[in-house]
Scaffold this motif. Structure first.
Motif, PDB file in Angstrom:
ATOM      1  N   HIS A  13      11.033   2.816  -3.038  1.00 41.90           N
ATOM      2  CA  HIS A  13      10.852   2.542  -4.468  1.00 41.90           C
ATOM      3  C   HIS A  13      11.807   1.438  -4.925  1.00 41.90           C
ATOM      4  CE1 HIS A  13       8.985   6.654  -4.660  1.00 41.90           C
ATOM      5  NE2 HIS A  13       8.206   6.024  -5.517  1.00 41.90           N
TER       6      HIS A  13
ATOM      7  N   PHE B 176       4.865   7.085  -0.252  1.00 41.59           N
ATOM      8  CA  PHE B 176       3.412   6.997  -0.322  1.00 41.59           C
ATOM      9  C   PHE B 176       2.931   6.160   0.848  1.00 41.59           C
ATOM     10  CE2 PHE B 176       4.650   3.123  -2.422  1.00 41.59           C
ATOM     11  CZ  PHE B 176       5.542   3.510  -3.427  1.00 41.59           C
ATOM     12  N   ASP B 177       1.645   5.991   0.971  1.00 43.44           N
ATOM     13  CA  ASP B 177       1.044   5.371   2.156  1.00 43.44           C
ATOM     14  C   ASP B 177       1.767   4.086   2.555  1.00 43.44           C
ATOM     15  OD1 ASP B 177      -1.631   5.360   3.879  1.00 43.44           O
ATOM     16  OD2 ASP B 177      -1.217   3.301   3.236  1.00 43.44           O
ATOM     17  N   ARG B 178       2.195   4.015   3.807  1.00 40.85           N
ATOM     18  CA  ARG B 178       2.957   2.841   4.254  1.00 40.85           C
ATOM     19  C   ARG B 178       2.109   1.579   4.240  1.00 40.85           C
ATOM     20  NH1 ARG B 178       6.106   4.007   8.743  1.00 40.85           N
ATOM     21  NH2 ARG B 178       5.837   6.216   8.311  1.00 40.85           N
TER      22      ARG B 178
ATOM     23  N   ASP C  70      -0.023   0.869   1.917  1.00 42.66           N
ATOM     24  CA  ASP C  70       0.035   0.408   0.530  1.00 42.66           C
ATOM     25  C   ASP C  70       1.363  -0.275   0.227  1.00 42.66           C
ATOM     26  OD1 ASP C  70      -2.500   1.308  -0.010  1.00 42.66           O
ATOM     27  OD2 ASP C  70      -1.859   3.194  -0.922  1.00 42.66           O
ATOM     28  N   ILE C  71       2.440   0.264   0.788  1.00 44.12           N
ATOM     29  CA  ILE C  71       3.752  -0.370   0.604  1.00 44.12           C
ATOM     30  C   ILE C  71       3.733  -1.783   1.184  1.00 44.12           C
ATOM     31  CG2 ILE C  71       6.207  -0.296   1.229  1.00 44.12           C
ATOM     32  CD1 ILE C  71       5.999   2.754   1.267  1.00 44.12           C
TER      33      ILE C  71
ATOM     34  N   HIS D 280       4.851   7.726 -13.320  1.00 45.08           N
ATOM     35  CA  HIS D 280       3.740   6.882 -12.896  1.00 45.08           C
ATOM     36  C   HIS D 280       2.605   6.849 -13.923  1.00 45.08           C
ATOM     37  CE1 HIS D 280       3.193  10.861 -10.827  1.00 45.08           C
ATOM     38  NE2 HIS D 280       1.989  10.761 -11.344  1.00 45.08           N
TER      39      HIS D 280
ATOM     40  N   LEU E  36      -1.269  -1.253  -6.493  1.00 42.46           N
ATOM     41  CA  LEU E  36      -0.387  -0.402  -7.297  1.00 42.46           C
ATOM     42  C   LEU E  36      -1.177   0.720  -7.952  1.00 42.46           C
ATOM     43  CD1 LEU E  36       2.402   0.130  -8.607  1.00 42.46           C
ATOM     44  CD2 LEU E  36       1.694  -1.409 -10.461  1.00 42.46           C
TER      45      LEU E  36
ATOM     46  N   ARG F 252      -3.948   2.028  -6.924  1.00 41.57           N
ATOM     47  CA  ARG F 252      -4.348   2.985  -5.889  1.00 41.57           C
ATOM     48  C   ARG F 252      -3.200   3.966  -5.605  1.00 41.57           C
ATOM     49  NH1 ARG F 252      -6.354  -0.358  -2.092  1.00 41.57           N
ATOM     50  NH2 ARG F 252      -4.463  -0.524  -0.832  1.00 41.57           N
ATOM     51  N   ILE F 253      -1.983   3.439  -5.557  1.00 37.54           N
ATOM     52  CA  ILE F 253      -0.813   4.301  -5.345  1.00 37.54           C
ATOM     53  C   ILE F 253      -0.694   5.307  -6.486  1.00 37.54           C
ATOM     54  CG2 ILE F 253       1.708   4.331  -5.268  1.00 37.54           C
ATOM     55  CD1 ILE F 253       1.565   1.585  -3.878  1.00 37.54           C
TER      56      ILE F 253
ATOM     57  N   ARG G 209      -3.231   8.097  -6.329  1.00 39.17           N
ATOM     58  CA  ARG G 209      -2.916   9.068  -5.278  1.00 39.17           C
ATOM     59  C   ARG G 209      -1.742   9.949  -5.645  1.00 39.17           C
ATOM     60  NH1 ARG G 209      -3.589   5.019  -0.006  1.00 39.17           N
ATOM     61  NH2 ARG G 209      -5.867   5.121   0.105  1.00 39.17           N
ATOM     62  N   LEU G 210      -0.865   9.458  -6.519  1.00 40.19           N
ATOM     63  CA  LEU G 210       0.277  10.246  -6.948  1.00 40.19           C
ATOM     64  C   LEU G 210      -0.076  11.215  -8.066  1.00 40.19           C
ATOM     65  CD1 LEU G 210       3.090   7.522  -7.058  1.00 40.19           C
ATOM     66  CD2 LEU G 210       2.874   9.372  -5.402  1.00 40.19           C
TER      67      LEU G 210
END
Length: 207
Positions: free
Chosen positions: A18, A76-78, A80-81, A138, A199, A201-202, A205-206
């Motif tokens: 983060h 979160f999904d690597r 996506d990072i 978020h 972002l 999408r993240i 998912r959160l």
């Protein structure tokens, strides 16, 4: 959520993704702000500030990619990072290309260029705030998505209106040079829009 807490206790998150994403987002925002300042001032210190932020953001991105390969777990999904980091990098690279193109082709800042970069600057500032809120709020990050997408729509409109005016001129070489600059700014905005999608999408998912 209970499963996530159990995993975190067994395999603590070693890397602060983060924070790294926020640091890169801050560098991006500072870099685009420097470009906007340079358009208005023409000062070498502003153009150098952009170049410095590009190097800074590259260092952060490379360190984050290294950490991604080493981390056992991520918040979160690597993928996506990785995507959001690469997307931010492209935004700043196009801002840098805008600077280089204007200097190389001796294109002076006009209302279209200044307005487009002003909107881009607003977009990356909101993006940095949204990344900052991602960990603890978020829902607030999601509210920012609409604002960021609005800046992209405005840049596209400015681009089209600006190109109509450019092509109506009598100097085709000047038109080609300005089109090059306009397109770099538009490409920066397009990449920001795509990064906003990652972002979002993240955030989904959160939720």
């Amino acid at each position: 959520m209970e499963k996530r807490n159990i995993i975190d206790r067994i395999f603590p998150i070693k890397y602060h993704f983060h924070q790294m994403l926020f640091m890169q987002a801050q560098s991006n925002a500072s870099g685009v702000e420097a470009l906007y300042s340079w358009l208005n001032s023409g000062a070498d210190k502003d153009s150098q500030a952009l170049l410095d932020r590009v190097k800074e953001a590259d260092t952060i991105r490379m360190e984050m990619e290294k950490n991604l390969t080493e981390a056992f777990v991520t918040p979160f999904d690597r993928g996506d990072i990785y995507s959001i980091s690469v997307g931010m990098n492209r935004v700043l690279k196009y801002a840098e290309s805008t600077l280089f193109s204007m200097k190389t082709f001796d294109v002076k800042a006009n209302d279209t260029i200044i307005s487009m970069v002003e909107q881009l600057n607003r977009g990356v500032e909101i993006f940095a705030e949204a990344v900052s809120d991602l960990k603890k709020n978020h829902g607030k990050s999601e509210e920012a998505v609409v604002k960021m997408r609005a800046t992209h729509r405005e840049i596209e409109k400015l681009y089209m209106d600006g190109m109509v005016f450019v092509f109506a001129g009598a100097d085709p070489m000047a038109a080609i040079k300005k089109r090059e600059v306009y397109h770099h700014i538009k490409d920066a905005s397009t990449n920001l829009e795509e990064t906003v999608d990652v972002l979002h999408r993240i955030i989904v998912r959160l939720t």
